[in-house]
Write an enzyme that holds these catalytic residues in place. Structure first.
Site, short mmCIF file in Angstrom:
data_model
loop_
_atom_site.label_atom_id
_atom_site.label_comp_id
_atom_site.label_asym_id
_atom_site.label_seq_id
_atom_site.Cartn_x
_atom_site.Cartn_y
_atom_site.Cartn_z
N ILE A 59 -20.65 -1.01 -16.28
CA ILE A 59 -19.83 -1.45 -17.41
C ILE A 59 -20.39 -0.87 -18.71
O ILE A 59 -21.58 -0.56 -18.83
CB ILE A 59 -19.77 -2.99 -17.49
CG1 ILE A 59 -21.16 -3.59 -17.60
CG2 ILE A 59 -19.06 -3.53 -16.26
CD1 ILE A 59 -21.16 -5.10 -17.71
N CYS A 60 -19.49 -0.75 -19.67
CA CYS A 60 -19.84 -0.18 -20.97
C CYS A 60 -20.15 -1.29 -21.96
O CYS A 60 -19.28 -2.09 -22.32
CB CYS A 60 -18.69 0.68 -21.49
SG CYS A 60 -18.99 1.41 -23.11
#
Length: 309
Positions: free
Chosen positions: A92-93
């Site tokens: 995930i960012c």
């Protein structure tokens, strides 16, 4: 474990072992994370859904991969539990992840990153990589489901660590959220209701002691004498004149109770009318005779009446 496989002089290894020790000596109720036995650069974690959000009560598992240059380069994060905010098994960012190394600070730690991840849960995804935008109802359902069993992932050794972390998080779980209004138990009578009922009972007893009809008894009597029709179009049911009541609210009455008092009107009887009429006629004759006598005396005929008598 680390003494046999890793160089303790390595800055990354030394830093990671310090964080493991700190995590074990100072655990949190909101998260837990430990490295897997065969690789201290790979951690398993679980976070609790933030309070006052649709994630509250959820237990979300994931994995953290620390780079060989840690803590000078940021870790990467992956969620394993379906949550409606982040994709599962996808890096995930986040501003604290390897997607934004320019934001990472070497003073940050795994603990710092987990606290930040919890804070990111209720925020808007804004199209970020690995983000989802489920409805709140769907997220709540996933939060409830996440408490039951941990996800299945990886080797038996990794799964054992996941199960241990999940058991710890369950042991630190806060009370289950209260049920919705539709499932709430029936309300018990309040003290105010009890006091009002007691006041009504005392008022009824006082009316009976004073010889006045009790409101409930009078209403019952009226209902027994009224013929109730089921036709919805029918007009009001007529009430006999002798049963008509008026509703009198006593002044300064704070209880808003209505006292029903029967208004009775004395109707004159025929015999009383005749007696009253004869008495009025007799009195009128006496007054006329007296006036006539005085008139005759004044006109000179009084002597005739006196001598004749």
């Amino acid at each position: 474990m680390a003494e046999d496989k890793y160089n303790l002089k390595n800055p990354a290894v030394k830093r990671i072992l310090q964080e493991v020790k700190e995590m074990q000596s100072n655990p949190s109720d909101d998260f837990m994370s430990l490295p897997i036995e065969e690789n201290i650069f790979e951690w398993q974690f679980a976070i609790r859904g933030p309070r006052d959000s649709e994630f509250e009560g959820g237990i979300y598992h994931g994995r953290i991969q620390l780079p060989a240059e840690y803590p000078f380069k940021p870790p990467s994060f992956m969620l394993l539990t379906p949550n409606g905010r982040f994709e599962t098994q996808t890096k995930i960012c986040l501003s604290i992840s390897n997607h934004h190394p320019e934001h990472w600070q070497p003073s940050w730690s795994v603990r710092t990153a987990l606290v930040a991840l919890i804070a990111f849960m209720p925020t808007s995804p804004n199209g970020a990589l690995g983000s989802l935008d489920y409805k709140k109802e769907e997220r709540r359902a996933l939060a409830v489901k996440s408490r039951d069993t941990p996800p299945k992932f990886g080797t038996p050794e990794r799964q054992k660590l996941i199960d241990e972390i999940h058991e710890y998080m369950q042991s630190k779980a806060p009370p289950v959220p209260q049920p919705s209004p539709s499932q709430a138990p029936e309300e018990q009578p309040s003290k105010e209701d009890d006091a009002q009922a007691s006041s009504q009972n005392v008022e009824s007893s006082t009316l009976v002691a004073q010889g006045l009809p009790d409101a409930s008894e009078e209403e019952t009597a009226i209902e027994e004498r009224q013929e109730v029709h089921a036709d919805a179009n029918a007009g009001p049911v007529p009430v006999p004149a002798e049963m008509r009541t008026s509703f009198v609210a006593p002044p300064n009455d704070t209880s808003n109770q209505v006292i029903h008092r029967r208004e009775t009107t004395r109707v004159p009887k025929p015999a009383d009318d005749r007696m009253f009429t004869w008495a009025a006629v007799g009195l009128t004759i006496a007054i006329v005779a007296l006036l006539l006598k005085k008139f005759m005396k004044a006109s000179g005929h009084g002597a005739f009446f006196m001598n004749d008598s």
